[in-house]
Structure formats: C-alpha cells, structure tokens
Design a protein around this motif. Structure first.
Motif, PDB file in Angstrom:
ATOM      1  N   GLN A   1       1.084  -1.307   0.018  1.00 25.84           N
ATOM      2  CA  GLN A   1      -0.439  -0.094   0.542  1.00 25.84           C
ATOM      3  C   GLN A   1       0.646   1.601  -0.174  1.00 25.84           C
ATOM      4  OE1 GLN A   1      -2.956  -0.407  -0.227  1.00 25.84           O
ATOM      5  NE2 GLN A   1      -3.197  -2.205  -0.192  1.00 25.84           N
ATOM      6  N   ALA A   2       2.379   1.595   0.845  1.00 28.29           N
ATOM      7  CA  ALA A   2       2.902   3.019   0.775  1.00 28.29           C
ATOM      8  C   ALA A   2       3.672   2.459  -0.489  1.00 28.29           C
ATOM      9  CB  ALA A   2       3.492   2.884   2.149  1.00 28.29           C
ATOM     10  N   LEU A   3       3.522   1.559  -1.681  1.00 27.56           N
ATOM     11  CA  LEU A   3       4.664   1.431  -2.461  1.00 27.56           C
ATOM     12  C   LEU A   3       4.192   1.862  -3.954  1.00 27.56           C
ATOM     13  CD1 LEU A   3       7.347  -1.346  -1.676  1.00 27.56           C
ATOM     14  CD2 LEU A   3       7.390   1.640  -0.787  1.00 27.56           C
ATOM     15  N   ILE A   4       2.558   2.364  -3.969  1.00 21.39           N
ATOM     16  CA  ILE A   4       2.162   2.527  -5.085  1.00 21.39           C
ATOM     17  C   ILE A   4       1.305   4.533  -4.892  1.00 21.39           C
ATOM     18  CG2 ILE A   4       1.593   0.273  -5.613  1.00 21.39           C
ATOM     19  CD1 ILE A   4      -1.304   1.210  -4.125  1.00 21.39           C
ATOM     20  N   ASP A   5       1.016   4.064  -6.177  1.00 22.48           N
ATOM     21  CA  ASP A   5       0.863   6.076  -6.595  1.00 22.48           C
ATOM     22  C   ASP A   5      -0.168   6.302  -6.959  1.00 22.48           C
ATOM     23  OD1 ASP A   5       0.362   8.730  -6.380  1.00 22.48           O
ATOM     24  OD2 ASP A   5       1.907   9.593  -7.639  1.00 22.48           O
ATOM     25  N   PRO A   6      -1.444   5.362  -7.862  1.00 25.89           N
ATOM     26  CA  PRO A   6      -2.898   5.150  -8.508  1.00 25.89           C
ATOM     27  C   PRO A   6      -2.887   6.837  -8.879  1.00 25.89           C
ATOM     28  CG  PRO A   6      -3.241   4.070  -6.224  1.00 25.89           C
ATOM     29  CD  PRO A   6      -1.846   5.005  -5.713  1.00 25.89           C
ATOM     30  N   LEU A   7      -3.476   7.017 -10.128  1.00 34.43           N
ATOM     31  CA  LEU A   7      -3.542   7.906 -10.823  1.00 34.43           C
ATOM     32  C   LEU A   7      -4.918   8.181 -11.082  1.00 34.43           C
ATOM     33  CD1 LEU A   7      -2.951   9.790 -13.435  1.00 34.43           C
ATOM     34  CD2 LEU A   7      -4.113   7.980 -14.847  1.00 34.43           C
ATOM     35  N   PRO A   8      -4.878   9.537 -10.221  1.00 35.07           N
ATOM     36  CA  PRO A   8      -6.725  10.122 -10.406  1.00 35.07           C
ATOM     37  C   PRO A   8      -6.973  10.015 -11.647  1.00 35.07           C
ATOM     38  CG  PRO A   8      -5.235  11.241  -8.888  1.00 35.07           C
ATOM     39  CD  PRO A   8      -4.254   9.878  -9.984  1.00 35.07           C
ATOM     40  N   VAL A   9      -8.047   9.365 -12.042  1.00 35.74           N
ATOM     41  CA  VAL A   9      -8.391   9.585 -13.177  1.00 35.74           C
ATOM     42  C   VAL A   9     -10.502  10.504 -13.256  1.00 35.74           C
ATOM     43  CG1 VAL A   9      -9.883   8.466 -15.263  1.00 35.74           C
ATOM     44  CG2 VAL A   9      -7.981   6.739 -14.132  1.00 35.74           C
ATOM     45  N   ALA A  10     -10.504  11.216 -14.396  1.00 37.93           N
ATOM     46  CA  ALA A  10     -11.281  12.301 -13.991  1.00 37.93           C
ATOM     47  C   ALA A  10     -12.535  12.551 -15.128  1.00 37.93           C
ATOM     48  CB  ALA A  10     -10.662  13.866 -14.676  1.00 37.93           C
ATOM     49  N   GLY A  11     -12.189  11.362 -16.113  1.00 37.56           N
ATOM     50  CA  GLY A  11     -13.345  10.486 -16.828  1.00 37.56           C
ATOM     51  C   GLY A  11     -12.770  10.333 -17.951  1.00 37.56           C
ATOM     52  N   GLY A  12     -13.712   9.520 -18.913  1.00 41.78           N
ATOM     53  CA  GLY A  12     -13.009   8.595 -19.777  1.00 41.78           C
ATOM     54  C   GLY A  12     -14.366   8.831 -20.852  1.00 41.78           C
ATOM     55  N   GLY A  13     -13.748   8.345 -22.103  1.00 44.41           N
ATOM     56  CA  GLY A  13     -15.034   8.288 -23.615  1.00 44.41           C
ATOM     57  C   GLY A  13     -14.743   7.787 -24.501  1.00 44.41           C
ATOM     58  N   GLY A  14     -15.073   6.487 -24.744  1.00 46.33           N
ATOM     59  CA  GLY A  14     -14.307   4.958 -26.068  1.00 46.33           C
ATOM     60  C   GLY A  14     -13.380   4.673 -25.553  1.00 46.33           C
ATOM     61  N   ALA A  15     -12.173   4.569 -26.243  1.00 46.35           N
ATOM     62  CA  ALA A  15     -10.912   4.515 -26.164  1.00 46.35           C
ATOM     63  C   ALA A  15      -9.736   5.320 -25.654  1.00 46.35           C
ATOM     64  CB  ALA A  15     -10.403   3.788 -27.541  1.00 46.35           C
ATOM     65  N   THR A  16     -11.098   6.179 -24.827  1.00 44.21           N
ATOM     66  CA  THR A  16      -9.751   7.397 -24.197  1.00 44.21           C
ATOM     67  C   THR A  16     -10.072   7.176 -22.879  1.00 44.21           C
ATOM     68  OG1 THR A  16      -8.912   8.129 -26.033  1.00 44.21           O
ATOM     69  CG2 THR A  16      -8.432   9.580 -24.183  1.00 44.21           C
ATOM     70  N   PHE A  17      -9.380   7.733 -21.511  1.00 44.28           N
ATOM     71  CA  PHE A  17      -9.627   8.081 -20.664  1.00 44.28           C
ATOM     72  C   PHE A  17      -8.781   9.504 -20.298  1.00 44.28           C
ATOM     73  CE2 PHE A  17      -6.394   4.784 -19.571  1.00 44.28           C
ATOM     74  CZ  PHE A  17      -5.482   5.448 -18.371  1.00 44.28           C
ATOM     75  N   TRP A  18      -9.156  10.518 -19.145  1.00 43.36           N
ATOM     76  CA  TRP A  18      -7.260  11.201 -19.156  1.00 43.36           C
ATOM     77  C   TRP A  18      -7.860  11.468 -17.070  1.00 43.36           C
ATOM     78  CZ3 TRP A  18     -12.430  11.190 -22.372  1.00 43.36           C
ATOM     79  CH2 TRP A  18     -12.997  11.902 -21.697  1.00 43.36           C
ATOM     80  N   ASP A  19      -6.982  11.827 -16.977  1.00 43.52           N
ATOM     81  CA  ASP A  19      -6.024  12.873 -15.745  1.00 43.52           C
ATOM     82  C   ASP A  19      -7.154  14.384 -15.381  1.00 43.52           C
ATOM     83  OD1 ASP A  19      -4.583  14.422 -17.234  1.00 43.52           O
ATOM     84  OD2 ASP A  19      -2.880  12.649 -15.287  1.00 43.52           O
ATOM     85  N   TYR A  20      -6.722  14.494 -13.688  1.00 38.56           N
ATOM     86  CA  TYR A  20      -7.584  15.896 -14.085  1.00 38.56           C
ATOM     87  C   TYR A  20      -6.053  16.782 -14.244  1.00 38.56           C
ATOM     88  CZ  TYR A  20     -10.621  14.200 -10.741  1.00 38.56           C
ATOM     89  OH  TYR A  20     -12.773  13.016 -10.662  1.00 38.56           O
ATOM     90  N   SER A  21      -5.044  17.069 -14.877  1.00 36.30           N
ATOM     91  CA  SER A  21      -4.580  17.127 -15.501  1.00 36.30           C
ATOM     92  C   SER A  21      -4.432  17.652 -17.107  1.00 36.30           C
ATOM     93  CB  SER A  21      -3.191  16.589 -14.639  1.00 36.30           C
ATOM     94  OG  SER A  21      -2.685  17.030 -13.625  1.00 36.30           O
ATOM     95  N   GLY A  22      -5.448  17.336 -17.490  1.00 36.80           N
ATOM     96  CA  GLY A  22      -5.423  17.102 -18.211  1.00 36.80           C
ATOM     97  C   GLY A  22      -4.626  16.592 -19.006  1.00 36.80           C
ATOM     98  N   ASN A  23      -4.705  15.724 -18.741  1.00 32.30           N
ATOM     99  CA  ASN A  23      -3.300  14.213 -19.470  1.00 32.30           C
ATOM    100  C   ASN A  23      -4.206  13.757 -20.238  1.00 32.30           C
ATOM    101  OD1 ASN A  23      -1.296  14.941 -18.893  1.00 32.30           O
ATOM    102  ND2 ASN A  23      -1.147  14.919 -17.054  1.00 32.30           N
ATOM    103  N   ARG A  24      -4.401  12.869 -21.584  1.00 31.30           N
ATOM    104  CA  ARG A  24      -5.610  12.504 -22.480  1.00 31.30           C
ATOM    105  C   ARG A  24      -4.185  10.703 -22.346  1.00 31.30           C
ATOM    106  NH1 ARG A  24      -9.409  14.386 -23.892  1.00 31.30           N
ATOM    107  NH2 ARG A  24      -9.721  12.353 -25.564  1.00 31.30           N
ATOM    108  N   TYR A  25      -4.969   9.757 -22.318  1.00 34.34           N
ATOM    109  CA  TYR A  25      -4.998   7.812 -22.772  1.00 34.34           C
ATOM    110  C   TYR A  25      -5.175   7.501 -23.131  1.00 34.34           C
ATOM    111  CZ  TYR A  25      -1.601   9.617 -18.812  1.00 34.34           C
ATOM    112  OH  TYR A  25      -0.826  10.628 -17.238  1.00 34.34           O
ATOM    113  N   LEU A  26      -4.413   7.080 -24.504  1.00 31.29           N
ATOM    114  CA  LEU A  26      -5.426   6.063 -25.854  1.00 31.29           C
ATOM    115  C   LEU A  26      -5.310   4.263 -24.417  1.00 31.29           C
ATOM    116  CD1 LEU A  26      -4.390   6.127 -29.375  1.00 31.29           C
ATOM    117  CD2 LEU A  26      -6.335   5.889 -28.128  1.00 31.29           C
ATOM    118  N   ASP A  27      -6.696   3.941 -23.908  1.00 30.05           N
ATOM    119  CA  ASP A  27      -6.659   2.459 -22.813  1.00 30.05           C
ATOM    120  C   ASP A  27      -5.889   1.708 -24.169  1.00 30.05           C
ATOM    121  OD1 ASP A  27      -6.439   1.098 -21.184  1.00 30.05           O
ATOM    122  OD2 ASP A  27      -9.100   1.843 -20.675  1.00 30.05           O
ATOM    123  N   PHE A  28      -4.980   1.129 -23.951  1.00 30.24           N
ATOM    124  CA  PHE A  28      -4.782  -0.446 -24.386  1.00 30.24           C
ATOM    125  C   PHE A  28      -4.452  -1.315 -23.706  1.00 30.24           C
ATOM    126  CE2 PHE A  28      -2.502   0.087 -29.278  1.00 30.24           C
ATOM    127  CZ  PHE A  28      -3.407   0.950 -29.191  1.00 30.24           C
TER     128      PHE A  28
END
Length: 451
Positions: free
Chosen positions: A27-54
């Motif tokens: 538990q103390a060794l992880i840093d999960p990405l906060p996800v703000a939303g998603g659509g289709g094949a993409t999701f994004w975080d609260y910093s405006g970064n978008r990721y193709l969900d492969f």
C-alpha cells in the motif's frame, strides 16, 4: 473532454491514499493515477493528460468508456426496477440468459449468473465436482482464474504462491507454448502432440477416477496471450471424453468479442461442458459474470439442488447493459471489425516491428488481443526481465511503460511482455496511433536488450 482541476485531483488522491486498500499492492509503495473521466478508447486525468487505453482497463472494457447505449440501459433499468433477488424471475435477467445461450455452442442453454470471473470459475468447478463425484481439478501453470479460494489455487502464476495452501485438490500441468516449449518441440504440430501426451500422462498418474474437471483459458490471457496451436483444444476435449472429465473453458477475458468471436472456443472447433465469462459481457459497467452450462450438466440439477447462490446473481442493473452489448455488437458489426483490425492492422504492424526491434522475440495473438514478448537476446530467448521480476529487476519494462504513458498511451505489461488489448470500439486511426507509440517506446527496450 479535457479537465484541469488540481483541487479535485488533490482530494481524490488524498482520499485514496488515506482510505482505499488496493489489490495486489504494497500500500505505501503505490501512487494510483486519479482518473477524471473517459470516452471511447480514451481516458484522462485531472491535469489534462489523455491516454489511449490499450489495456481496456483490465481487458474488460470491450465497448469502451461511457458507451451511450450501455449507460442509457443502466439508467432505464434503474428507473424500472433497480434490484430483485435471484430466486424470482426477472425479464432483464431472463432475456440476457437467452441471448447468451443463443450464441453459445449448441447444447448449452442454461446460464448461472455470478458477480465476476472468479466466482464463475468457483461455481463451474463446484458443478463439475457434484456431477462427476470427483474432486480433483487440473489447470495450467500459465494461467489466471481469479482470487477466491479455489480460483487462486487453479491459477498457475505467482499470485498463487502467497495464497497457498488453499484447495489441495488442484494439480497444475504445462500447456502449449511453442516459443518456450516445455516439450522441446520444433513445430506447432509437435507442440500439440507433445502437450496432449503430457496432459494424458498427468491424467493417468493423478488417476482419472479422481479428476472431476480440466479448466483452461481458451486463449491464455495475462500469462502470455497464448493462442492454442491447431488441434490442441479438440485434443483436450477428446481426453475429457475418454476419461470422464468435465471440460471448463475460462473465457472471462476472451469471451464476447475479444478475438472476434462471441466465445473464443468457436475459433477452435471445440465445445466444452462449461464456459465461464465476465468482463466483456457488459464491459464491466456493473459487476457481472456467469457460467454457461451444457444441457447434460444442467439436467443433473433438475431434481437435485445446486448448493450455491449469490445475493446479486443476475442483478438487473448488470444484465441491462449486457442486453445492450448484444444490440451494439450486432448493429455495429463488432465481431467483424475486430477480426478485420486484427488481421489487417495489428498483426502486420507487429510483425513489421519485429523486423525493426531486436528486443522483440515473438508477437502472437488474434483479433484485438496480442502479446509482444521482449527478450535480451533473440538467439537464447532470454526474457528482457526475469520471471516475476520486481523492483530494479523490472526496470526495463517499467521504463518502456513510462515511455508509453509519456506519449499518451496506457499499456498493459506483464513480466517481459506488452499486451495489445484496446477497446473493441477503438477507431482505426487511434489504433494506428497507439501502435506508433509502442513502436517508438520499444527503442527503450532495445537499449536494454543490447546493453
């Protein structure tokens, strides 16, 4: 849609770190990405970064993030009947069971619903043991079947180790894996013959009179995307028939379109006795899994009570997006497009990468489910990182994953492999862009391979 909200990110991160206990993690060794939303094949975080969900999250988001038909089905069902206990008949549950049985192999017309894949496998094994009167179950070393007591014992990969002992009636065997053959095979034909011979010897030595079931992932998932060589699965079916053993096909990951078939067994000319499913049945929008049951096994329980059940079996809010999934698949030709993209885009591009990158030992797969196996040396086939590597030993794979994420792609990596498993609704342009990112990131793996 792009969201930039540092305050929301800080709150999500604070709540997660303070109160959420994560699976498979220190538990103390992880840093999960906060996800703000998603659509289709993409999701994004609260910093405006978008990721193709492969990775399709956990290879379950077959119809992508926030598919409007699935969302609408849940909303409509919530307005009509939010929940009902499984002992009562429900139109949504019954309709989905009928739709599943209509695309299942002939002679499989009953469905037992569960909450996910692990309890699907638990209940399939329970059925096999009750019908045969035999307790022992055979499973592959390279496999994952879930985290509940029998399912984690069935699992062959290292996640089993810390959970032992659990179910003492499980025996593991080697399945076919031509690239790293345990049988020193020189061809797929030899691999099939020798793997089946090994399995039969295991049956004989363990005692056929003690073995109730053999469980196999139709295409091995997390442990390698291992597509069975021609004749292997029919050979398993023949051995099960010969020795009175129930054949369970675990299709939690590959069912419902992942390789371009409703059920992956359809691609290999084999009919099991039980098929377990989850994930793609409704893209994981609400937890749902189940067992498709052969008529012969189902009839055993016509006058004999099945001693199992779940409060949320066939939950209406889970079944509603399952029905919508069938509608989307048929309307949008999902199975056909998966086969097309796999044959025309993914396969050729990965083979092209093999010629370019010395770190690639082999590529393999089908539909939108592929593995790139990374090595330090093509001649010796030494894996890029050791088996079950962690920490510094896993650094080359971590560096590869970081390069993908920096370029806007969220990869699926496991041991020395990267898996290509995007949502089935990914556009061709997105798919090509994602493969471009992997292609570029492999230069990081090349550096480690030639170091």
């Amino acid at each position: 849609m792009t969201i930039t909200d540092p305050a929301a990110e800080a709150q999500v991160r604070a709540d997660d770190r303070a109160h959420v206990f994560h699976s498979w993690s220190a538990q103390a060794l992880i840093d999960p990405l906060p996800v703000a939303g998603g659509g289709g094949a993409t999701f994004w975080d609260y910093s405006g970064n978008r990721y193709l969900d492969f990775a399709s999250q956990l290879v379950n988001l077959n119809l992508g993030h926030q598919h409007p038909d699935l969302v609408e089905a849940i909303q409509r069902q919530a307005g009509e009947l939010a929940t009902i206990q499984p002992a009562m008949a429900n139109g949504t549950r019954g309709e989905l069971a009928r739709l599943i049985s209509e695309v299942a192999p002939a002679g499989m017309s009953k469905v037992f619903f569960t909450n996910g894949g692990a309890d699907a496998n638990e209940n399939a094994v329970r059925m096999a043991r009750l019908v045969t009167g035999k307790r022992k179950v055979l499973a592959m070393y390279r496999s994952y079947h879930g985290n509940t007591s029998t399912a984690i014992t069935l699992t062959g990969d290292p996640r089993r180790w810390a959970n032992e002992p659990a179910d003492a009636s499980v025996v593991h065997f080697f399945g076919p894996y031509a690239y790293r053959s345990a049988f020193h095979s020189a061809s797929e034909e030899e691999e099939t013959a020798r793997a089946l011979e090994h399995l039969e010897q295991t049956i004989i030595l363990e005692g056929a009179s003690t073995i109730g079931a053999i469980i196999l992932e139709t295409v091995v998932g997390t442990n390698g995307v291992l597509v069975p060589p021609p004749g292997y699965l029919p050979g398993v079916r023949a051995l099960c028939d010969k020795y009175g053993i129930v054949y369970i096909a675990d299709e939690v990951m590959v069912g419902f379109g992942r390789i371009g078939e409703w059920f992956a067994v359809d691609a290999f000319d084999v009919v099991p006795d039980l098929i377990t499913f989850a994930k793609g049945i409704n893209s994981g929008y609400v937890p749902l899994g189940g067992v498709v049951i052969s008529d012969a096994i189902a009839s055993h329980f016509d006058t004999v009570t099945f001693p199992g059940g779940l409060t949320y079996s066939g939950h209406p809010l889970a079944c509603a997006p399952g029905i919508a999934t069938f509608e989307v698949f048929r309307r949008d030709g999902i199975l056909e497009r998966v086969r097309d993209l796999g044959e025309r885009v993914v396969g050729p591009r990965l083979r092209e990468m093999t010629e370019k990158h010395p770190s690639i030992g082999e590529v393999r797969g089908r539909g939108l489910f592929w593995a790139i196996e990374l090595v330090r040396d093509r001649e010796t086939r030494e894996p890029l990182v050791p088996f079950n590597a962690a920490g510094a030993d896993a650094a080359p794979m971590a560096a590869f994953a970081a390069a993908c994420k920096k370029a806007g792609l969220w990869p699926f990596t496991h041991f020395n492999r990267v898996h290509v498993a995007p949502p089935l609704v990914i556009t061709e342009d997105e798919l090509v862009r994602g493969l471009d990112i992997i292609d570029e990131a492999l230069t990081v793996a090349d550096e480690a391979a030639t170091a």
